[in-house]
Scaffold this motif. Structure first.
Motif, PDB file in Angstrom:
ATOM      1  N   THR A   1       0.843  -1.187   0.000  1.00 57.91           N
ATOM      2  CA  THR A   1       0.000   0.000   0.000  1.00 57.91           C
ATOM      3  C   THR A   1       0.880   1.239   0.000  1.00 57.91           C
ATOM      4  N   THR A   2       0.276   2.377  -0.317  1.00 62.57           N
ATOM      5  CA  THR A   2       1.040   3.617  -0.306  1.00 62.57           C
ATOM      6  C   THR A   2       1.574   3.908   1.094  1.00 62.57           C
ATOM      7  N   GLU A   3       0.788   3.602   2.110  1.00 59.36           N
ATOM      8  CA  GLU A   3       1.237   3.834   3.474  1.00 59.36           C
ATOM      9  C   GLU A   3       2.411   2.937   3.830  1.00 59.36           C
ATOM     10  N   GLN A   4       2.423   1.705   3.323  1.00 60.29           N
ATOM     11  CA  GLN A   4       3.538   0.793   3.592  1.00 60.29           C
ATOM     12  C   GLN A   4       4.820   1.273   2.925  1.00 60.29           C
ATOM     13  N   VAL A   5       4.704   1.856   1.747  1.00 60.77           N
ATOM     14  CA  VAL A   5       5.886   2.414   1.077  1.00 60.77           C
ATOM     15  C   VAL A   5       6.490   3.519   1.922  1.00 60.77           C
ATOM     16  N   ARG A   6       5.647   4.426   2.404  1.00 58.73           N
ATOM     17  CA  ARG A   6       6.142   5.511   3.251  1.00 58.73           C
ATOM     18  C   ARG A   6       6.731   4.977   4.558  1.00 58.73           C
ATOM     19  N   ALA A   7       6.085   3.961   5.127  1.00 58.98           N
ATOM     20  CA  ALA A   7       6.569   3.391   6.388  1.00 58.98           C
ATOM     21  C   ALA A   7       7.903   2.676   6.204  1.00 58.98           C
ATOM     22  N   ALA A   8       8.089   2.012   5.070  1.00 55.83           N
ATOM     23  CA  ALA A   8       9.345   1.296   4.810  1.00 55.83           C
ATOM     24  C   ALA A   8      10.513   2.274   4.740  1.00 55.83           C
ATOM     25  N   THR A   9      10.311   3.398   4.061  1.00 60.55           N
ATOM     26  CA  THR A   9      11.371   4.405   3.977  1.00 60.55           C
ATOM     27  C   THR A   9      11.682   4.987   5.343  1.00 60.55           C
ATOM     28  N   ALA A  10      10.644   5.268   6.110  1.00 57.91           N
ATOM     29  CA  ALA A  10      10.850   5.832   7.445  1.00 57.91           C
ATOM     30  C   ALA A  10      11.566   4.834   8.353  1.00 57.91           C
ATOM     31  N   ASP A  11      11.214   3.549   8.240  1.00 55.38           N
ATOM     32  CA  ASP A  11      11.814   2.530   9.102  1.00 55.38           C
ATOM     33  C   ASP A  11      13.283   2.307   8.777  1.00 55.38           C
ATOM     34  N   LEU A  12      13.669   2.557   7.520  1.00 53.86           N
ATOM     35  CA  LEU A  12      15.073   2.378   7.144  1.00 53.86           C
ATOM     36  C   LEU A  12      15.985   3.261   7.983  1.00 53.86           C
ATOM     37  N   ARG A  13      15.503   4.416   8.396  1.00 55.16           N
ATOM     38  CA  ARG A  13      16.327   5.323   9.197  1.00 55.16           C
ATOM     39  C   ARG A  13      16.710   4.701  10.539  1.00 55.16           C
ATOM     40  N   ASN A  14      15.917   3.765  10.991  1.00 54.68           N
ATOM     41  CA  ASN A  14      16.197   3.121  12.279  1.00 54.68           C
ATOM     42  C   ASN A  14      17.182   1.968  12.165  1.00 54.68           C
ATOM     43  N   HIS A  15      17.656   1.682  10.936  1.00 52.32           N
ATOM     44  CA  HIS A  15      18.566   0.553  10.713  1.00 52.32           C
ATOM     45  C   HIS A  15      19.862   1.010  10.055  1.00 52.32           C
ATOM     46  N   GLN A  16      20.302   2.235  10.379  1.00 52.12           N
ATOM     47  CA  GLN A  16      21.521   2.794   9.800  1.00 52.12           C
ATOM     48  C   GLN A  16      22.457   3.303  10.890  1.00 52.12           C
ATOM     49  N   PRO A  17      22.946   2.423  11.747  1.00 58.80           N
ATOM     50  CA  PRO A  17      23.806   2.887  12.840  1.00 58.80           C
ATOM     51  C   PRO A  17      25.108   3.513  12.361  1.00 58.80           C
ATOM     52  N   LEU A  18      25.709   2.966  11.300  1.00 59.92           N
ATOM     53  CA  LEU A  18      26.962   3.536  10.810  1.00 59.92           C
ATOM     54  C   LEU A  18      26.725   4.908  10.187  1.00 59.92           C
ATOM     55  N   HIS A  19      25.629   5.054   9.485  1.00 57.55           N
ATOM     56  CA  HIS A  19      25.291   6.370   8.921  1.00 57.55           C
ATOM     57  C   HIS A  19      25.067   7.381  10.025  1.00 57.55           C
ATOM     58  N   ASP A  20      24.407   6.972  11.097  1.00 58.48           N
ATOM     59  CA  ASP A  20      24.153   7.895  12.193  1.00 58.48           C
ATOM     60  C   ASP A  20      25.458   8.392  12.807  1.00 58.48           C
ATOM     61  N   GLN A  21      26.486   7.545  12.811  1.00 53.44           N
ATOM     62  CA  GLN A  21      27.776   7.943  13.376  1.00 53.44           C
ATOM     63  C   GLN A  21      28.626   8.754  12.413  1.00 53.44           C
ATOM     64  N   THR A  22      28.528   8.443  11.107  1.00 51.76           N
ATOM     65  CA  THR A  22      29.477   9.007  10.153  1.00 51.76           C
ATOM     66  C   THR A  22      28.876   9.946   9.120  1.00 51.76           C
ATOM     67  N   ARG A  23      27.604   9.776   8.795  1.00 42.04           N
ATOM     68  CA  ARG A  23      26.950  10.529   7.717  1.00 42.04           C
ATOM     69  C   ARG A  23      27.667  10.339   6.389  1.00 42.04           C
ATOM     70  N   ALA A  24      28.226   9.153   6.178  1.00 34.09           N
ATOM     71  CA  ALA A  24      29.054   8.968   4.981  1.00 34.09           C
ATOM     72  C   ALA A  24      28.851   7.613   4.312  1.00 34.09           C
ATOM     73  N   VAL A  25      27.767   6.904   4.623  1.00 31.13           N
ATOM     74  CA  VAL A  25      27.563   5.583   4.020  1.00 31.13           C
ATOM     75  C   VAL A  25      26.137   5.462   3.485  1.00 31.13           C
ATOM     76  N   HIS A  26      25.964   4.478   2.606  1.00 29.11           N
ATOM     77  CA  HIS A  26      24.652   4.163   2.050  1.00 29.11           C
ATOM     78  C   HIS A  26      24.045   2.985   2.796  1.00 29.11           C
ATOM     79  N   GLY A  27      22.721   2.873   2.692  1.00 34.28           N
ATOM     80  CA  GLY A  27      22.028   1.761   3.303  1.00 34.28           C
ATOM     81  C   GLY A  27      21.136   1.050   2.305  1.00 34.28           C
ATOM     82  N   ALA A  28      20.970  -0.258   2.500  1.00 32.23           N
ATOM     83  CA  ALA A  28      20.049  -1.071   1.693  1.00 32.23           C
ATOM     84  C   ALA A  28      19.339  -2.019   2.647  1.00 32.23           C
ATOM     85  N   ALA A  29      18.031  -2.142   2.495  1.00 30.09           N
ATOM     86  CA  ALA A  29      17.257  -2.956   3.428  1.00 30.09           C
ATOM     87  C   ALA A  29      16.195  -3.752   2.679  1.00 30.09           C
ATOM     88  N   PHE A  30      15.675  -4.782   3.361  1.00 30.76           N
ATOM     89  CA  PHE A  30      14.601  -5.600   2.799  1.00 30.76           C
ATOM     90  C   PHE A  30      13.395  -5.475   3.708  1.00 30.76           C
TER      91      PHE A  30
END
Length: 263
Positions: free
Chosen positions: A134-163
């Motif tokens: 659903t459209t809401e699930q697409v938005r939620a998936a993008t928002a949830d990705l932010r919670n799975h980027q610990p290295l990005h949170d520390q460095t602001r210099a890496v990419h993330g990919a999630a399933f």
């Protein structure tokens, strides 16, 4: 002078204080991908989950089509980098010869080093999954990705990919966007997760190599924070892959096969 700003009184220049600080920076080291004793590629990557990186690279480069074609895998640390050493079946070795790389691949391009134009823009399989979101699930998936980027949170210099499969169930990071995706694909294979029943979520732009990798994996939906290229959309359309990009906040745009994104 900009509104709201005041010039220092008496014509004195503003005072700036200097201070020392500590910042965490990501590592970027050479990682050699070796099949049956032959180096197929040397990529600059973050030295994390390199076993998954090797598996994902082998699959998306077309060297293997199944995980059991990788007979052994070991990660070897050297003084100047790492080596992901794999022994693959004879059939896989023959495929490797058709997909040759001859130079080091920088982090910005997943196709650098390919020595054939036909191999650079290769045919990819059509995605056959009828998985939908659903459209809401697409938005939620993008928002949830932010919670799975610990290295990005520390460095602001890496990419993330999630399933995403109802929730983010696997996520990987790397200085290279295509490396992060290969690590994710390898992780899915290691864990036996069916890629046809979920969506890939990326922090990066959608380029040709990213679309090729997702189509080869068989995931039906690709969601990205950034924009796609025109050529990537052409390939996604031909491969029956749904691309939803520029997904930020409450907004995203669907570029191909919108039937999988439902109100």
């Amino acid at each position: 002078m900009a509104r709201g700003l005041q010039r220092p009184s008496g014509g004195l220049a503003p005072h700036f204080a200097r201070c020392r600080m500590t910042r965490v920076l990501p590592q970027e080291v050479p990682v050699a991908i070796v099949f049956n004793g032959t180096t197929q590629a040397v990529m600059m990557a973050t030295p994390d989950k390199l076993d998954a990186f090797g598996i994902g690279f082998a699959l998306t480069e077309g060297t293997v089509t199944r995980g059991d074609e990788i007979e052994t895998l070991e990660v070897i640390r050297h003084a100047k980098g790492y080596e992901v050493r794999m022994w693959v079946s004879d059939a896989a070795a023959d495929r490797m010869a058709e997909r040759r790389r001859s130079m080091m691949g920088p982090v910005g391009c997943g196709l650098c080093g390919i020595d054939s134009l036909d191999q650079a823009v290769r045919d990819v399989p059509r995605v056959i999954s009828d998985f939908a979101m659903t459209t809401e699930q697409v938005r939620a998936a993008t928002a949830d990705l932010r919670n799975h980027q610990p290295l990005h949170d520390q460095t602001r210099a890496v990419h993330g990919a999630a399933f995403w499969q109802g929730d983010i169930i696997a996520a990987c990071e790397d200085v290279g966007r295509h490396n992060a995706l290969d690590k994710l694909i390898g992780t899915l294979m290691q864990r036996g997760i069916d890629p046809e029943q979920g969506a890939i979520v990326l922090t990066s732009r959608v380029s040709i190599d990213m679309v090729q990798k997702v189509a080869i994996l068989g995931a039906p939906i690709l969601i990205a924070v950034s924009a796609p290229t025109a050529q990537a959309i052409e390939i996604a359309d031909k491969s029956n892959l749904t691309v939803a990009a520029l997904s930020r906040g409450d907004h995203f745009e669907t570029f191909t096969h919108p039937e999988r994104i439902r109100p």
